[in-house]
Design a protein around this motif. Structure first.
Motif, PDB file in Angstrom:
ATOM      1  N   ASP A   1       0.835  -1.204   0.000  1.00  0.00           N
ATOM      2  CA  ASP A   1       0.000   0.000   0.000  1.00  0.00           C
ATOM      3  C   ASP A   1       0.869   1.253   0.000  1.00  0.00           C
ATOM      4  O   ASP A   1       0.563   2.246  -0.670  1.00  0.00           O
ATOM      5  CB  ASP A   1      -0.923   0.012   1.222  1.00  0.00           C
TER       6      ASP A   1
ATOM      7  N   PHE B   1       1.015   4.327  -2.648  1.00  0.00           N
ATOM      8  CA  PHE B   1       0.766   5.693  -2.196  1.00  0.00           C
ATOM      9  C   PHE B   1       1.931   6.615  -2.532  1.00  0.00           C
ATOM     10  O   PHE B   1       1.755   7.708  -3.087  1.00  0.00           O
ATOM     11  CB  PHE B   1       0.500   5.683  -0.689  1.00  0.00           C
TER      12      PHE B   1
ATOM     13  N   ARG C   1       1.936   9.821  -5.069  1.00  0.00           N
ATOM     14  CA  ARG C   1       2.183  11.161  -4.547  1.00  0.00           C
ATOM     15  C   ARG C   1       3.411  11.807  -5.188  1.00  0.00           C
ATOM     16  O   ARG C   1       3.429  12.985  -5.509  1.00  0.00           O
ATOM     17  CB  ARG C   1       2.368  11.109  -3.029  1.00  0.00           C
TER      18      ARG C   1
ATOM     19  N   TRP D   1       2.061   9.170   5.312  1.00  0.00           N
ATOM     20  CA  TRP D   1       1.445   7.846   5.382  1.00  0.00           C
ATOM     21  C   TRP D   1       0.498   7.763   6.572  1.00  0.00           C
ATOM     22  O   TRP D   1      -0.577   7.171   6.459  1.00  0.00           O
ATOM     23  CB  TRP D   1       2.509   6.749   5.478  1.00  0.00           C
TER      24      TRP D   1
ATOM     25  N   ARG E   1      -2.651   9.269   5.539  1.00  0.00           N
ATOM     26  CA  ARG E   1      -3.383   8.387   4.636  1.00  0.00           C
ATOM     27  C   ARG E   1      -4.020   7.229   5.400  1.00  0.00           C
ATOM     28  O   ARG E   1      -5.176   6.860   5.153  1.00  0.00           O
ATOM     29  CB  ARG E   1      -2.415   7.857   3.571  1.00  0.00           C
TER      30      ARG E   1
END
Length: 872
Positions: free
Chosen positions: A260, A264, A268, A354, A357
């Protein structure tokens, strides 16, 4: 046959090696690059039993200017031979080369014209080097330690196990072939090319890796040992998790979000994960939290944790930090250590991203709130961009990590999401595969935003400190005016920033902003009615500052109830300084009712100021709060209040009842030692039980050691001395070492004091740096009673390969000398003076003999023309 340069060159190299690195070397800049290293190919026979390596390094270089000799960093290795040839030739066609190796650098005499390439083949051996490569093996004292070796090159230690230009601005492709005993596994950078029978010896297996994209030498990795392995894929690239044998079931708790995070960060940053694979390797007694070696991160054992620890312990921050480094640190690397924040601040900031998120905006802001506090403390005297650092290791502090992350958060808020991320993506794409400086980041953000950021970078990156502010707001009902005042009280010049205030009228918000360029500013805002709340720096506490606000109690109370996480924490801290019952009641209510655990933690830390009502609320929170992090904060605050029989009794009951969280239980254990009026049999029995209970990172046992120290009973010194040795686990030994300042208390016997010093001296001789650091801390705390260890600390200050360890040892030497009685200090100084006189006489005689030898025979070589005047 070994051939060396002439005696004059040997003399020059010896004198260079003897020159110490001074802390006042002045302005730091990247070194010259006479040659560009294009590739390093390593072929290593690694013997874990003998802690040795037989190596061959093939170094492919291109001259950037005319040179007569080429220098490589190469420490503590025995050079067997050096051969040199044209890059266009095949291996084996090289001719023997003249060289000199002074124990730190390898000089190879070989003339090259600008643009010309050459290949050098260096055969060498090394055995258990003091840095760079770390061997581990079982012993009688620690039979469970596995046979293993791992490398750690940052900032400049990899040249202890292979010759290279050990500087972050030198990038080269690398390959590594490791010949190891059957049954062992090898992890290194880049694509795994396979394994097979070795031609270097019977019973050996050759493992081959190729890192085809250039990267700095300090990121080259080698790990050899036995591991349990879990493998998966991300977008067709191998992803591997290597953990100690028997720990496979813990992999999910530590690494489940890796894929994950890869998604991400790739999205980004605007650049997909750039390397051929991604491995994470948990090794024995790693010296740091983690190390972002290109495509092969090394992690410490604390990364793995059991189900109980997982209640309030997470490895995600560390895993995210090291993964973010694969872009910032590996793909883009600081050109020199002055710009380290471009590695570490980005990795720290992306770990907070993170968190945002995975757990939401509140968690992100709360993390940055703590980062701001640590960053301000670290950056008071030195800037983030520091060109006058004493050694590279000194740059790895709170400026490069939390303070720089807060600067990136400020830029995100100042520029807005679109411009900020456009600038970050452009900075990353334009500078991929090269060394970067702070100006590269600034220019990319300026192009994306249309803003000049020169003053911003000067204030927050290039100068030390931060603004220290006094902000006030007051309402004039007769004139319908709100007076807002802002003063900068730091000694240094004014900072420039936009000052923002939010004025709330019930549910309606009015934001006012004005540019600050001077140290004092006052202005007025007209309003039809009094605000219900006024907040300075309201946008999630963006500004990196210290601030003391003066405003009405009602505004503070409204902020405590209705602001964002940083605003509520700031209101709680301001209100805790007041003693009025309504304020106390509001804090107690917020402690019970605030929806975010971090705010409740911060209020728990403040309740110690509220006397018995605060104490009682903490005891209730310890029993009833649903979040273990809050319960832990309750126990810690109760322990900070000092001796209290009522609290000690309640803590004893809590310890007996237990807690689902091992970290809460550990906090209770430590608080019990701090609050108990006397070391009763019941208290000691509880601490001994904790000392015999294994837990994640041995937190229960470490807490029990700290509790024993907190009892302040000198009779416990022998117990602590015993805990500095096996079979006590390593974290316990270190905690016991730091607790041995108990021997400095009145009532401690001389025999116990001598035993404490001897225990610390024994730890000081251990190979593990963390053990030595604990011993140094313990000796410093013992003060004059540790004078018998002065010579040991002096030796460590002189010989340690770690710059930071030498610095810490020097500090302890100074502290021990300062605590010496004047007569003893005078005697020591006289002895030092006599020793120095003898040493100078010996050096003069050695120099005389060498000069006589040079004059008596014709020179067969000369000093390499590229030899620097002082060693970097």
């Amino acid at each position: 046959m070994t051939r060396t340069l002439g005696p004059a060159a040997v003399l020059l190299c010896c004198s260079l090696a003897a020159a110490p690195c001074r802390a006042d070397e002045g302005y730091r800049a990247p070194p010259d690059r006479p040659v560009d290293v294009l590739g390093i190919d390593l072929d290593l026979v690694v013997d874990l039993e003998t802690k040795s390596v037989q190596g061959t390094a093939v170094l492919d270089v291109k001259a950037l200017r005319d040179v007569r000799a080429v220098r490589f960093d190469a420490a503590e290795m025995r050079i067997g031979s050096v051969r040199a040839g044209e890059a266009s030739g095949g291996l084996g066609e090289e001719a023997p080369a003249r060289y000199v190796h002074d124990g730190t650098a390898l000089w190879i005499e070989h003339s090259l014209r600008r643009g010309q390439r050459a290949v050098f083949v260096v055969r060498y051996e090394l055995r258990d080097p003091s840095a760079g490569l770390h061997f581990f093996a079982p012993s009688q004292e620690e039979p469970d330690v596995p046979l293993q070796v791992w490398s750690q090159g940052e900032p400049t230690s990899n040249h202890f196990w292979f010759p290279c230009l050990d500087h972050p601005d030198e990038r080269q492709r690398t390959s590594l072939t490791a010949h190891v005993a059957e049954g062992l596994q090898v992890v290194s950078n880049g694509r795994f090319l396979g394994k097979g029978p070795s031609s270097r010896g019977e019973g050996l297996v050759a493992w081959r890796f190729a890192q085809e994209e250039p990267h700095p030498a300090y990121l080259v990795s080698l790990v050899v040992g036995r591991f349990d392995v879990v493998r998966e894929e991300w977008r067709g690239k191998p992803v591997g998790y290597y953990v100690p044998v028997g720990r496979k079931e813990d992999v999910g708790r530590s690494f489940a979000r890796t894929k994950d995070m890869l998604d991400f960060f790739s999205e980004r940053i605007g650049v997909d994960y750039p390397w051929a694979k991604y491995d994470q390797v948990v090794v024995e007694q790693f010296s740091a939290g983690g190390m972002e070696n290109t495509s092969a991160t090394t992690l410490n054992e604390r990364t793995l944790h059991d189900e109980r620890a997982h209640l309030d312990y997470s490895s995600e921050g560390l895993v995210a930090h090291e993964l973010a480094h694969q872009w910032y640190g590996d793909l883009l690397t600081c050109r020199d250590w002055s710009h380290l924040w471009l590695n570490e601040s980005f990795a720290t900031f992306f770990a907070y991203l993170w968190e945002e998120r995975a757990r939401g905006r509140d968690a992100y802001l709360y993390g940055l709130l703590g980062a701001a506090e640590r960053g301000r403390a670290a950056g008071k005297k030195r800037p983030i961009l520091d060109r006058r650092y004493p050694n590279p290791g000194s740059m790895f502090d709170g400026r490069a990590y939390p303070k720089g992350a807060c600067v990136l958060h400020m830029l995100r808020a100042l520029l807005g999401e679109d411009a900020f991320w456009e600038g970050i993506r452009a900075y990353t794409q334009e500078n991929a595969g090269r060394g970067v400086e702070t100006g590269d980041l600034r220019r990319a953000l300026e192009r994306a935003s249309g803003r000049s950021l020169a003053r911003f970078f000067y204030d927050w990156v290039e100068r030390p400190g931060h603004p220290v502010l006094e902000a006030s707001a007051s309402w004039d009902a007769e004139r319908g005016l709100l007076a807002l005042e802002l003063r900068q009280t730091q000694e240094d010049e004014a900072y420039a920033f936009p000052a923002e205030f939010d004025l709330w009228f019930g549910e309606e918000r009015r934001r006012v902003s004005f540019p600050v360029r001077t140290k004092s500013l006052r202005f007025y805002v007209s309003a039809a009615r009094a605000p219900t709340r006024v907040e300075f720096d309201p946008r999630e506490a963006v500004l990196l500052k210290e601030v003391r606000e003066q405003k009405s109690r009602s505004w503070w109370l409204e902020q405590l109830r209705r602001s964002d996480v940083p605003g509520r924490v700031r209101a709680a801290r301001a209100l805790a300084e007041r003693k009025e019952p309504p304020v106390r009641d509001a804090l107690l209510a917020a402690f019970r009712e605030d929806p975010f655990w971090g705010v409740r933690v911060e209020i728990a830390r403040l309740l110690g100021k509220l006397g018995d009502p605060g104490r009682d609320a903490l005891l209730v929170g310890l029993r009833e709060d649903a979040d273990p992090r809050v319960r832990r904060a309750c126990a810690e605050t109760l322990g900070s209040r000092g001796r209290d029989e009522h609290v000690a009794k309640a803590l004893g009951e809590a310890l007996q009842a237990g807690d689902a969280s091992v970290y809460v239980e550990a906090a209770v254990v430590e608080a019990l030692g701090k609050t108990s009026p006397a070391p009763s049999d019941q208290v000691l029995a509880g601490l001994e039980k904790a000392l015999n209970t294994a837990s994640h990172n041995q937190v229960l046992r470490v807490a029990a050691v700290r509790a024993l120290r907190a009892l302040e009973d000198p009779a416990l010194v022998p117990r602590l001395v015993a805990l500095t040795r096996a079979p006590a686990p390593r974290p316990v030994r270190r905690a016991a070492a730091r607790a041995l300042d108990l021997a400095a208390l009145p009532g401690a016997g001389e025999e116990d004091r001598r035993a404490a010093v001897e225990a610390l001296r024994a730890l000081l001789r251990r190979r593990t740096r963390r053990d030595r650091r604990a011993a140094l801390d313990g000796l410093a705390a013992l003060g004059r009673y540790a004078a018998g260890a002065l010579a040991d600390v002096q030796a460590l200050a002189a010989r340690s390969p770690s710059e930071r360890e030498r610095e810490r040892a020097t500090q302890v030497v100074e502290a021990l000398r300062a605590s010496e009685p004047p007569q003893r200090e005078l005697g020591r100084l006289r002895a030092d003076d006599e020793e120095l006189r003898k040493r100078v006489a010996e050096l003069k005689e050695t120099l005389r003999r060498l000069e006589a030898r040079i004059e008596a025979r014709p020179a067969t070589g000369g000093a390499p023309p590229e030899a620097p005047s002082k060693r970097r």
